[in-house]
Design a protein around this motif. Structure first.
Motif, PDB file in Angstrom:
ATOM      1  N   VAL A   1       0.842  -1.196   0.000  1.00  0.00           N
ATOM      2  CA  VAL A   1       0.000   0.000   0.000  1.00  0.00           C
ATOM      3  C   VAL A   1       0.874   1.243   0.000  1.00  0.00           C
ATOM      4  N   ASN A   2       1.897   1.272   0.854  1.00  0.00           N
ATOM      5  CA  ASN A   2       2.816   2.424   0.887  1.00  0.00           C
ATOM      6  C   ASN A   2       3.423   2.663  -0.489  1.00  0.00           C
ATOM      7  N   GLN A   3       3.869   1.602  -1.144  1.00  0.00           N
ATOM      8  CA  GLN A   3       4.506   1.742  -2.449  1.00  0.00           C
ATOM      9  C   GLN A   3       3.513   2.235  -3.492  1.00  0.00           C
ATOM     10  N   ILE A   4       2.294   1.691  -3.486  1.00  0.00           N
ATOM     11  CA  ILE A   4       1.276   2.117  -4.447  1.00  0.00           C
ATOM     12  C   ILE A   4       0.946   3.589  -4.254  1.00  0.00           C
ATOM     13  N   LEU A   5       0.828   4.028  -2.996  1.00  0.00           N
ATOM     14  CA  LEU A   5       0.537   5.437  -2.739  1.00  0.00           C
ATOM     15  C   LEU A   5       1.677   6.316  -3.233  1.00  0.00           C
ATOM     16  N   GLN A   6       2.908   5.922  -2.967  1.00  0.00           N
ATOM     17  CA  GLN A   6       4.038   6.741  -3.414  1.00  0.00           C
ATOM     18  C   GLN A   6       4.121   6.771  -4.942  1.00  0.00           C
ATOM     19  N   ASP A   7       3.814   5.669  -5.591  1.00  0.00           N
ATOM     20  CA  ASP A   7       3.857   5.629  -7.050  1.00  0.00           C
ATOM     21  C   ASP A   7       2.724   6.436  -7.677  1.00  0.00           C
ATOM     22  N   SER A   8       1.582   6.526  -6.997  1.00  0.00           N
ATOM     23  CA  SER A   8       0.423   7.187  -7.595  1.00  0.00           C
ATOM     24  C   SER A   8       0.400   8.692  -7.369  1.00  0.00           C
ATOM     25  N   ILE A   9       1.218   9.170  -6.452  1.00  0.00           N
ATOM     26  CA  ILE A   9       1.238  10.599  -6.157  1.00  0.00           C
ATOM     27  C   ILE A   9       2.380  11.211  -6.942  1.00  0.00           C
ATOM     28  N   LYS A  10       2.011  12.041  -7.880  1.00  0.00           N
ATOM     29  CA  LYS A  10       3.016  12.602  -8.765  1.00  0.00           C
ATOM     30  C   LYS A  10       3.366  14.021  -8.331  1.00  0.00           C
ATOM     31  N   ILE A  11       4.526  14.165  -7.737  1.00  0.00           N
ATOM     32  CA  ILE A  11       5.047  15.493  -7.438  1.00  0.00           C
ATOM     33  C   ILE A  11       5.950  15.821  -8.626  1.00  0.00           C
ATOM     34  N   ILE A  12       5.409  16.566  -9.565  1.00  0.00           N
ATOM     35  CA  ILE A  12       6.153  16.899 -10.768  1.00  0.00           C
ATOM     36  C   ILE A  12       7.063  18.074 -10.445  1.00  0.00           C
ATOM     37  N   PRO A  13       8.365  17.890 -10.567  1.00  0.00           N
ATOM     38  CA  PRO A  13       9.247  19.004 -10.241  1.00  0.00           C
ATOM     39  C   PRO A  13       8.985  20.167 -11.196  1.00  0.00           C
ATOM     40  N   PRO A  14       8.594  21.309 -10.660  1.00  0.00           N
ATOM     41  CA  PRO A  14       8.315  22.456 -11.528  1.00  0.00           C
ATOM     42  C   PRO A  14       9.609  23.174 -11.898  1.00  0.00           C
ATOM     43  N   HIS A  15       9.523  23.980 -12.932  1.00  0.00           N
ATOM     44  CA  HIS A  15      10.619  24.898 -13.237  1.00  0.00           C
ATOM     45  C   HIS A  15      10.411  26.088 -12.294  1.00  0.00           C
ATOM     46  N   ILE A  16      11.419  26.414 -11.515  1.00  0.00           N
ATOM     47  CA  ILE A  16      11.285  27.476 -10.513  1.00  0.00           C
ATOM     48  C   ILE A  16      12.112  28.672 -10.947  1.00  0.00           C
ATOM     49  N   GLN A  17      11.483  29.840 -10.888  1.00  0.00           N
ATOM     50  CA  GLN A  17      12.152  31.061 -11.272  1.00  0.00           C
ATOM     51  C   GLN A  17      11.990  32.082 -10.143  1.00  0.00           C
ATOM     52  N   LEU A  18      13.078  32.693  -9.705  1.00  0.00           N
ATOM     53  CA  LEU A  18      13.045  33.696  -8.654  1.00  0.00           C
ATOM     54  C   LEU A  18      13.172  35.073  -9.288  1.00  0.00           C
ATOM     55  N   TYR A  19      12.295  35.978  -8.888  1.00  0.00           N
ATOM     56  CA  TYR A  19      12.335  37.364  -9.338  1.00  0.00           C
ATOM     57  C   TYR A  19      12.771  38.220  -8.160  1.00  0.00           C
ATOM     58  N   PRO A  20      14.075  38.499  -8.026  1.00  0.00           N
ATOM     59  CA  PRO A  20      14.588  39.204  -6.847  1.00  0.00           C
ATOM     60  C   PRO A  20      14.019  40.605  -6.670  1.00  0.00           C
ATOM     61  N   SER A  21      13.623  41.258  -7.754  1.00  0.00           N
ATOM     62  CA  SER A  21      13.138  42.635  -7.636  1.00  0.00           C
ATOM     63  C   SER A  21      11.893  42.737  -6.762  1.00  0.00           C
ATOM     64  N   ASP A  22      10.985  41.794  -6.880  1.00  0.00           N
ATOM     65  CA  ASP A  22       9.770  41.854  -6.058  1.00  0.00           C
ATOM     66  C   ASP A  22       9.640  40.656  -5.115  1.00  0.00           C
ATOM     67  N   GLY A  23      10.632  39.771  -5.097  1.00  0.00           N
ATOM     68  CA  GLY A  23      10.603  38.629  -4.186  1.00  0.00           C
ATOM     69  C   GLY A  23       9.658  37.520  -4.591  1.00  0.00           C
ATOM     70  N   ALA A  24       9.130  37.565  -5.808  1.00  0.00           N
ATOM     71  CA  ALA A  24       8.199  36.531  -6.262  1.00  0.00           C
ATOM     72  C   ALA A  24       8.974  35.285  -6.689  1.00  0.00           C
ATOM     73  N   LEU A  25       8.383  34.149  -6.411  1.00  0.00           N
ATOM     74  CA  LEU A  25       8.945  32.864  -6.799  1.00  0.00           C
ATOM     75  C   LEU A  25       7.908  32.173  -7.671  1.00  0.00           C
ATOM     76  N   LYS A  26       8.251  31.955  -8.944  1.00  0.00           N
ATOM     77  CA  LYS A  26       7.287  31.410  -9.897  1.00  0.00           C
ATOM     78  C   LYS A  26       7.573  29.935 -10.148  1.00  0.00           C
ATOM     79  N   PHE A  27       6.508  29.110 -10.087  1.00  0.00           N
ATOM     80  CA  PHE A  27       6.577  27.689 -10.413  1.00  0.00           C
ATOM     81  C   PHE A  27       5.856  27.494 -11.742  1.00  0.00           C
ATOM     82  N   VAL A  28       6.521  26.915 -12.715  1.00  0.00           N
ATOM     83  CA  VAL A  28       5.872  26.559 -13.976  1.00  0.00           C
ATOM     84  C   VAL A  28       5.790  25.042 -14.000  1.00  0.00           C
ATOM     85  N   THR A  29       4.577  24.517 -14.050  1.00  0.00           N
ATOM     86  CA  THR A  29       4.356  23.074 -13.996  1.00  0.00           C
ATOM     87  C   THR A  29       3.732  22.600 -15.305  1.00  0.00           C
ATOM     88  N   THR A  30       4.269  21.525 -15.849  1.00  0.00           N
ATOM     89  CA  THR A  30       3.697  20.911 -17.041  1.00  0.00           C
ATOM     90  C   THR A  30       2.739  19.816 -16.592  1.00  0.00           C
TER      91      THR A  30
END
Length: 157
Positions: A62-91
């Motif tokens: 069960v633990n393995q099935i749950l871990q396999d079924s939950i998809k944490i898709i690594p997003p592309h992360i972009q930091l905008y230092p001027s305003d402190g915003a952190l943008k995640f782009v997820t496909t």
């Protein structure tokens, strides 16, 4: 014991009660174990590790099935230092892309802005997303996944 085969169960589109019922239906587990796994994912932002003193092979499966079924898709992360915003782009699974943004105020408070649609029909002049037009609404699972991706990526509580 015969190996358990079960469909993917992703809790991000389910309430705790629905998730527990699904685990009971598929694996015959009591709601106690479902609540334990759901809490691990939603409150603690970590993968579940259901533990039980009996039937440990079933629990490991069960633990393995749950871990396999939950998809944490690594997003592309972009930091905008001027305003402190952190943008995640997820496909998404269908190839569409969405954005989530973490905004931090000078007082240290943070807000996560999540997408609820792919594209937008407003077509505001300042917004690139509006130029795409509205493609579709996101599912509850896709919306909650944005929050969980931010939590897992940044180890937020």
């Amino acid at each position: 014991m015969e190996a358990l085969r079960a469909p993917s169960i992703n809790p991000y589109g389910l309430t705790c009660a629905e998730f527990c019922a699904r685990l009971q239906e598929v694996f015959g587990l009591s709601p106690f174990y479902g609540r334990q796994a759901y809490r691990s994912l939603m409150k603690l932002a970590c993968f579940p590790n259901i533990s039980a003193s009996h039937d440990s092979n079933r629990i490991k499966t069960v633990n393995q099935i749950l871990q396999d079924s939950i998809k944490i898709i690594p997003p592309h992360i972009q930091l905008y230092p001027s305003d402190g915003a952190l943008k995640f782009v997820t496909t998404l699974e269908d190839g569409n892309q969405i954005e989530s943004v973490i905004l931090t105020t000078p007082s240290g408070r943070s807000t996560l802005c999540v997408s609820s649609q792919v594209g937008c029909r407003m077509a505001c002049l300042f917004c690139l997303t509006g130029n795409l037009g509205l493609h579709r609404n996101l599912s509850a699972q896709e919306i909650v996944s944005q929050l969980m991706t931010a939590r897992f990526t940044l180890k937020l509580e």
